[in-house]
Design a protein around this motif. Structure first.
Motif, PDB file in Angstrom:
ATOM      1  N   LEU A   1       0.810  -1.221   0.000  1.00 19.48           N
ATOM      2  CA  LEU A   1       0.000   0.000   0.000  1.00 19.48           C
ATOM      3  C   LEU A   1       0.840   1.265   0.000  1.00 19.48           C
ATOM      4  O   LEU A   1       0.290   2.366   0.080  1.00 19.48           O
ATOM      5  N   ALA A   2       2.179   1.113  -0.091  1.00 20.96           N
ATOM      6  CA  ALA A   2       3.085   2.268  -0.124  1.00 20.96           C
ATOM      7  C   ALA A   2       4.405   1.850  -0.765  1.00 20.96           C
ATOM      8  O   ALA A   2       4.811   0.689  -0.658  1.00 20.96           O
ATOM      9  N   ASP A   3       5.053   2.780  -1.429  1.00 18.94           N
ATOM     10  CA  ASP A   3       6.364   2.491  -2.013  1.00 18.94           C
ATOM     11  C   ASP A   3       7.356   2.111  -0.923  1.00 18.94           C
ATOM     12  O   ASP A   3       7.370   2.698   0.158  1.00 18.94           O
ATOM     13  N   GLY A   4       8.178   1.112  -1.222  1.00 21.08           N
ATOM     14  CA  GLY A   4       9.220   0.686  -0.306  1.00 21.08           C
ATOM     15  C   GLY A   4       8.723  -0.146   0.865  1.00 21.08           C
ATOM     16  O   GLY A   4       9.477  -0.389   1.811  1.00 21.08           O
ATOM     17  N   SER A   5       7.477  -0.582   0.821  1.00 20.50           N
ATOM     18  CA  SER A   5       6.957  -1.411   1.915  1.00 20.50           C
ATOM     19  C   SER A   5       7.782  -2.686   2.015  1.00 20.50           C
ATOM     20  O   SER A   5       8.113  -3.308   1.002  1.00 20.50           O
ATOM     21  N   THR A   6       8.093  -3.060   3.246  1.00 19.27           N
ATOM     22  CA  THR A   6       8.972  -4.203   3.488  1.00 19.27           C
ATOM     23  C   THR A   6       8.299  -5.172   4.447  1.00 19.27           C
ATOM     24  O   THR A   6       7.836  -4.775   5.509  1.00 19.27           O
ATOM     25  N   VAL A   7       8.258  -6.425   4.046  1.00 18.28           N
ATOM     26  CA  VAL A   7       7.667  -7.477   4.870  1.00 18.28           C
ATOM     27  C   VAL A   7       8.719  -8.549   5.115  1.00 18.28           C
ATOM     28  O   VAL A   7       9.540  -8.840   4.245  1.00 18.28           O
ATOM     29  N   THR A   8       8.701  -9.086   6.326  1.00 18.61           N
ATOM     30  CA  THR A   8       9.569 -10.204   6.680  1.00 18.61           C
ATOM     31  C   THR A   8       8.671 -11.341   7.129  1.00 18.61           C
ATOM     32  O   THR A   8       7.712 -11.114   7.876  1.00 18.61           O
ATOM     33  N   TYR A   9       8.956 -12.554   6.630  1.00 15.62           N
ATOM     34  CA  TYR A   9       8.157 -13.671   7.109  1.00 15.62           C
ATOM     35  C   TYR A   9       9.026 -14.859   7.462  1.00 15.62           C
ATOM     36  O   TYR A   9       9.981 -15.187   6.791  1.00 15.62           O
ATOM     37  N   LEU A  10       8.649 -15.429   8.620  1.00 16.92           N
ATOM     38  CA  LEU A  10       9.305 -16.619   9.145  1.00 16.92           C
ATOM     39  C   LEU A  10       8.562 -17.817   8.573  1.00 16.92           C
ATOM     40  O   LEU A  10       7.327 -17.821   8.557  1.00 16.92           O
ATOM     41  N   CYS A  11       9.289 -18.823   8.117  1.00 14.23           N
ATOM     42  CA  CYS A  11       8.669 -19.976   7.463  1.00 14.23           C
ATOM     43  C   CYS A  11       9.025 -21.277   8.177  1.00 14.23           C
ATOM     44  O   CYS A  11      10.167 -21.471   8.590  1.00 14.23           O
ATOM     45  N   SER A  12       8.052 -22.164   8.261  1.00 15.20           N
ATOM     46  CA  SER A  12       8.261 -23.452   8.940  1.00 15.20           C
ATOM     47  C   SER A  12       8.883 -24.494   8.020  1.00 15.20           C
ATOM     48  O   SER A  12       9.224 -25.581   8.469  1.00 15.20           O
ATOM     49  N   LEU A  13       9.021 -24.174   6.737  1.00 13.74           N
ATOM     50  CA  LEU A  13       9.582 -25.090   5.745  1.00 13.74           C
ATOM     51  C   LEU A  13      10.467 -24.274   4.813  1.00 13.74           C
ATOM     52  O   LEU A  13      10.081 -23.168   4.414  1.00 13.74           O
ATOM     53  N   GLU A  14      11.628 -24.788   4.487  1.00  8.63           N
ATOM     54  CA  GLU A  14      12.466 -24.108   3.500  1.00  8.63           C
ATOM     55  C   GLU A  14      11.755 -24.125   2.151  1.00  8.63           C
ATOM     56  O   GLU A  14      10.944 -25.007   1.867  1.00  8.63           O
ATOM     57  N   TYR A  15      12.077 -23.127   1.312  1.00  7.22           N
ATOM     58  CA  TYR A  15      11.478 -23.068  -0.014  1.00  7.22           C
ATOM     59  C   TYR A  15      11.740 -24.374  -0.744  1.00  7.22           C
ATOM     60  O   TYR A  15      12.884 -24.834  -0.851  1.00  7.22           O
ATOM     61  N   SER A  16      10.676 -24.975  -1.237  1.00  5.76           N
ATOM     62  CA  SER A  16      10.740 -26.253  -1.958  1.00  5.76           C
ATOM     63  C   SER A  16       9.898 -26.121  -3.211  1.00  5.76           C
ATOM     64  O   SER A  16       8.669 -26.267  -3.156  1.00  5.76           O
ATOM     65  N   PRO A  17      10.520 -25.803  -4.361  1.00  9.93           N
ATOM     66  CA  PRO A  17       9.742 -25.531  -5.575  1.00  9.93           C
ATOM     67  C   PRO A  17       8.791 -26.658  -5.968  1.00  9.93           C
ATOM     68  O   PRO A  17       7.747 -26.403  -6.561  1.00  9.93           O
ATOM     69  N   GLU A  18       9.129 -27.891  -5.607  1.00  9.94           N
ATOM     70  CA  GLU A  18       8.247 -29.004  -5.978  1.00  9.94           C
ATOM     71  C   GLU A  18       6.914 -28.968  -5.236  1.00  9.94           C
ATOM     72  O   GLU A  18       5.943 -29.604  -5.662  1.00  9.94           O
ATOM     73  N   PHE A  19       6.818 -28.216  -4.132  1.00 10.56           N
ATOM     74  CA  PHE A  19       5.571 -28.102  -3.365  1.00 10.56           C
ATOM     75  C   PHE A  19       4.899 -26.738  -3.544  1.00 10.56           C
ATOM     76  O   PHE A  19       3.797 -26.522  -3.061  1.00 10.56           O
ATOM     77  N   ASP A  20       5.576 -25.806  -4.218  1.00  3.77           N
ATOM     78  CA  ASP A  20       5.115 -24.432  -4.374  1.00  3.77           C
ATOM     79  C   ASP A  20       3.936 -24.361  -5.342  1.00  3.77           C
ATOM     80  O   ASP A  20       3.987 -24.925  -6.440  1.00  3.77           O
TER      81      ASP A  20
END
Length: 182
Positions: free
Chosen positions: A124-143
């Motif tokens: 909703l604004a320029d330069g908005s920054t989000v951080t997210y903690l994930c319970s699983l590492e990125y796994s393209p086969e499940f994405d």
């Protein structure tokens, strides 16, 4: 920290206590003991992601095959986002429904979404920054992805930013080509 379960079971809004003085502000953005007490489950951290977006950038709807599923704990550290959670768990009483929370640098609110839930954020604004903690590492086969403008979901996306200026939606090619909910 104040916890509120969203209209989608397994999704929570967390509002921290802000401690400010002439030096600035401090808050606890995540505390495992309070999280477990409120949600009834632990959060196991495996990856942390940070994304910076211009106003109008729409990321999602993203989700991970369940199982294994990926839980996320999302916090806006600069600017503002509309965070949307979609229930994609077949058999759930809220399957196909969505709820949203405004995440911004003022309230320091966070959102937790359990495995099996879809997720999208609109800057909703320029330069908005989000951080997210994930319970699983990125796994393209499940994405997986789903169209954020699917008429069946009928998500009410804002058309103006926090400064009142009109938003022009900007999505990745992958998100533009995402399949419909049906």
């Amino acid at each position: 920290m104040h916890f509120r379960e969203l209209a989608i079971p397994g999704a929570w809004e967390m509002t921290p206590r802000l401690h400010g003085d002439d030096r600035g502000m401090f808050c606890e953005s995540f505390k495992a003991s309070e999280f477990e007490k409120a949600t009834g489950r632990p959060f196991e951290l495996h990856q942390v992601n940070t994304s910076v977006s211009a106003a109008g950038v729409l990321r999602g709807i993203h989700y991970t095959d369940n199982p294994p599923g990926q839980a996320k704990y999302v916090t806006c550290v600069r600017g503002a986002f509309l965070d949307v959670v979609v229930d994609l768990r077949p058999g759930s009483p809220t399957y196909g429904r969505w709820d949203s929370v405004l995440l911004d640098e003022t309230s320091r609110r966070s959102v937790f979404l359990s495995e099996g839930l879809g997720h999208a954020i609109l800057s909703l604004a320029d330069g908005s920054t989000v951080t997210y903690l994930c319970s699983l590492e990125y796994s393209p086969e499940f994405d997986r992805d789903m169209d954020a403008f699917d008429p069946t979901l009928a998500i009410d996306w804002p058309t103006v930013g926090i400064d009142g200026s009109p938003l022009t939606f900007l999505r990745s090619t992958k998100d533009q080509l995402a399949p419909q909910f049906s």
